[in-house]
Design a protein around this motif. Structure first.
Motif, PDB file in Angstrom:
ATOM      1  N   ARG A 155     -16.815 -28.853 -21.190  1.00 16.54           N
ATOM      2  CA  ARG A 155     -17.442 -29.638 -20.008  1.00 16.54           C
ATOM      3  C   ARG A 155     -18.687 -28.698 -19.630  1.00 16.54           C
ATOM      4  O   ARG A 155     -19.519 -29.355 -18.774  1.00 16.54           O
ATOM      5  CB  ARG A 155     -16.576 -29.834 -18.760  1.00 16.54           C
ATOM      6  CG  ARG A 155     -15.351 -30.485 -19.376  1.00 16.54           C
ATOM      7  CD  ARG A 155     -14.794 -31.092 -17.975  1.00 16.54           C
ATOM      8  NE  ARG A 155     -14.454 -30.522 -16.985  1.00 16.54           N
ATOM      9  CZ  ARG A 155     -14.397 -30.765 -15.733  1.00 16.54           C
ATOM     10  NH1 ARG A 155     -14.544 -31.914 -15.212  1.00 16.54           N
ATOM     11  NH2 ARG A 155     -13.792 -29.599 -14.650  1.00 16.54           N
ATOM     12  N   LEU A 180     -21.118 -30.341 -23.461  1.00 15.76           N
ATOM     13  CA  LEU A 180     -21.647 -31.582 -22.932  1.00 15.76           C
ATOM     14  C   LEU A 180     -23.189 -31.688 -22.749  1.00 15.76           C
ATOM     15  O   LEU A 180     -23.890 -32.682 -22.902  1.00 15.76           O
ATOM     16  CB  LEU A 180     -21.108 -31.850 -21.441  1.00 15.76           C
ATOM     17  CG  LEU A 180     -21.721 -32.924 -20.385  1.00 15.76           C
ATOM     18  CD1 LEU A 180     -21.294 -34.397 -21.027  1.00 15.76           C
ATOM     19  CD2 LEU A 180     -20.866 -32.852 -19.214  1.00 15.76           C
ATOM     20  N   ARG A 181     -23.621 -30.722 -22.240  1.00 20.53           N
ATOM     21  CA  ARG A 181     -25.094 -30.452 -21.905  1.00 20.53           C
ATOM     22  C   ARG A 181     -25.834 -30.590 -23.248  1.00 20.53           C
ATOM     23  O   ARG A 181     -27.049 -31.458 -23.235  1.00 20.53           O
ATOM     24  CB  ARG A 181     -25.224 -29.199 -21.169  1.00 20.53           C
ATOM     25  CG  ARG A 181     -26.474 -28.796 -20.988  1.00 20.53           C
ATOM     26  CD  ARG A 181     -27.289 -27.795 -22.226  1.00 20.53           C
ATOM     27  NE  ARG A 181     -28.462 -27.374 -21.715  1.00 20.53           N
ATOM     28  CZ  ARG A 181     -29.471 -26.907 -22.442  1.00 20.53           C
ATOM     29  NH1 ARG A 181     -29.228 -27.131 -23.656  1.00 20.53           N
ATOM     30  NH2 ARG A 181     -30.428 -26.225 -22.123  1.00 20.53           N
ATOM     31  N   LEU A 215     -27.279 -32.929 -14.403  1.00 20.41           N
ATOM     32  CA  LEU A 215     -26.023 -33.457 -14.823  1.00 20.41           C
ATOM     33  C   LEU A 215     -24.978 -32.802 -14.267  1.00 20.41           C
ATOM     34  O   LEU A 215     -24.951 -31.505 -13.953  1.00 20.41           O
ATOM     35  CB  LEU A 215     -26.324 -33.293 -16.574  1.00 20.41           C
ATOM     36  CG  LEU A 215     -24.946 -33.705 -17.295  1.00 20.41           C
ATOM     37  CD1 LEU A 215     -24.872 -35.277 -17.440  1.00 20.41           C
ATOM     38  CD2 LEU A 215     -25.041 -33.341 -18.678  1.00 20.41           C
ATOM     39  N   VAL A 246     -20.537 -32.435 -13.464  1.00 22.94           N
ATOM     40  CA  VAL A 246     -19.133 -32.938 -13.594  1.00 22.94           C
ATOM     41  C   VAL A 246     -18.112 -32.586 -12.485  1.00 22.94           C
ATOM     42  O   VAL A 246     -18.730 -31.942 -11.537  1.00 22.94           O
ATOM     43  CB  VAL A 246     -18.497 -32.129 -14.873  1.00 22.94           C
ATOM     44  CG1 VAL A 246     -19.261 -32.476 -16.022  1.00 22.94           C
ATOM     45  CG2 VAL A 246     -18.509 -30.437 -14.652  1.00 22.94           C
ATOM     46  N   LEU A 271     -19.184 -39.428  -9.001  1.00 25.16           N
ATOM     47  CA  LEU A 271     -17.899 -38.892  -9.844  1.00 25.16           C
ATOM     48  C   LEU A 271     -16.785 -39.345  -8.804  1.00 25.16           C
ATOM     49  O   LEU A 271     -15.698 -39.485  -9.474  1.00 25.16           O
ATOM     50  CB  LEU A 271     -18.252 -37.362  -9.760  1.00 25.16           C
ATOM     51  CG  LEU A 271     -19.224 -36.798 -10.773  1.00 25.16           C
ATOM     52  CD1 LEU A 271     -19.536 -35.439 -10.588  1.00 25.16           C
ATOM     53  CD2 LEU A 271     -18.843 -37.103 -12.238  1.00 25.16           C
ATOM     54  N   ALA A 294     -18.847 -37.513 -16.405  1.00 26.18           N
ATOM     55  CA  ALA A 294     -20.150 -36.659 -15.918  1.00 26.18           C
ATOM     56  C   ALA A 294     -20.914 -37.761 -15.048  1.00 26.18           C
ATOM     57  O   ALA A 294     -20.647 -38.969 -15.156  1.00 26.18           O
ATOM     58  CB  ALA A 294     -20.819 -35.970 -16.909  1.00 26.18           C
TER      59      ALA A 294
END
Lengths: 266, 266
Positions: free
Chosen positions: A86, A90-91, A111, A113, A152, A222
């Protein structure tokens, strides 16, 4: 900060592991450099115990000792942490879309999470001329206070939502939503619209437009946001002009993550 | 991978700390998800010991358990690791210059620091249409094999240089420099010119132009590079055209880090 030390010499692996964590937790954004004495105090450990554990941590590279004799978090810990799916994983997949959004808007792009009741920022592209951001990479904010947080939270499991709604809902500005009924209505709107528009929740000068990023199982993994000057202030930007770009970027990232083709929304 | 476990139940904190590290080291880029049995095997620990320690690591958030039951590195470890001054702190201050270089060249831009005999990549902006990169964020390459590595090595303490020159110098392509005398001459040229141009050392199709980033004490703390198609191949780019941009960006980052105004070089 959690601490399992407390000075008592307890036997067993759990205690040693807990002590290691309490040493790592002594460091934060405001305290990136600590002496051995400061570490021992923050971790509630006898100096002798702290000395031994800090030595072991430094030997592995989880801590590094500077020319000033103080310790800091070591590159090795960041390297291992970068394996967290994560974080960098993800990035990396999101980056081309974040870049495009950053270039297209010349504003701040973030961005995040979810971890418990907080959003953790895994990327942040801050344009030098854009409105000041209070977030930082690896930093956290309560879910109810930010655009990415509202997204989220809106798509979090019901148990998480109820727990956050049960409060307390801290006010960061006079505009932060602290009433659970209002927040519940806002979250329903975020689910319906697939976008959150948050004006002045953390900083009266900033407005955030956020959208959900979905993963392979179509769950929200995310949230992406653009942060711009609030339209109520100087140089303010109308959020309507940003919604399509933010949504499109979020869908692009979702696709890159293997999410099913999203349903068209009104 | 280092392992201090080996199955024997030894007493003392050093052993527990070592076991924790051996568990974390079981994960790497090719093994991001591991079952408990796989962790125990990789860390050379009895399953019962691994079970207990993995539980403690997961409790704190250093590991996370997926829906598949396998473990992965947790977001919490990345968060703490992000406090390492040579990771996110350096990267944050460098980012505006990396962004500009990325936009100006539409190629790959990298930022690396030295750890022992290796360069560790703390940032990488990879243009979708640019030449493929073998590096990744949080990954490592031997210093003699890359542009950023040659820069970091050229300005490393003499003891580090001699140790690397003593070999072995692994060949990644037929063009990798494996002869110590040649490498010594190349490093002298990098110090003189303030730039490294590396054609095909790791990948015959890629050329890297790298320059040193200096910190407050004027020492070299990082290296910046642009990676483009080799001029010997299709779509190749002449390195001369990139040197001024790479140098200027490296100087900009150095200034942002508080380095003294650099001397003008020919």
């Amino acid at each position: 900060m959690t601490s399992s030390g407390g000075g008592a010499a307890r036997a067993g692996g759990e205690t040693v592991t807990g002590r290691v964590f309490s040493i790592l937790e002594a460091f934060d954004h405001d305290h990136p450099h600590l002496t051995l004495t400061e570490i021992a105090r923050a971790a509630a450990l006898p100096v002798s115990t702290a000395h031994r554990l800090v030595g072991e941590l430094a030997g592995w590279g989880a801590l590094e000792r500077g020319a000033d004799g103080a310790y800091r978090i070591g590159l090795r810990l960041w390297e291992v942490g970068s394996l967290a799916p994560r974080s960098v994983g993800l990035r990396e997949r999101a980056m081309p879309f974040l870049e495009d959004l950053y270039e297209a808007t010349r504003q701040n792009v973030q961005l995040a999470v979810r971890d418990g009741h907080e959003g953790v920022y895994v990327e942040r592209l801050a344009h030098p001329e854009a409105v000041r951001l209070y977030s930082r990479i690896g930093g956290r904010w309560p879910l109810h206070g930010t655009g990415v947080g509202q997204v989220l939270l809106a798509f979090a499991p019901p148990v998480v939502q109820e727990s956050v709604l049960a409060g307390p809902l801290t006010a960061f500005t006079p505009r932060t939503i602290t009433d659970p009924t209002t927040l519940r209505r806002v979250l329903a709107a975020v689910r319906r619209d697939g976008v959150a528009v948050c004006d002045g929740l953390i900083d009266l000068a900033a407005l955030s437009v956020a959208a959900p990023v979905r993963g392979e199982s179509d769950g929200v993994v995310a949230a992406l946001s653009v942060v711009v000057p609030s339209p109520t202030g100087p140089g303010g930007i109308e959020p309507r002009t940003l919604v399509p770009a933010v949504r499109a970027a979020a869908r692009g990232i979702s696709r890159a993550l293997g999410a099913p083709t999203p349903r068209l929304r009104a």
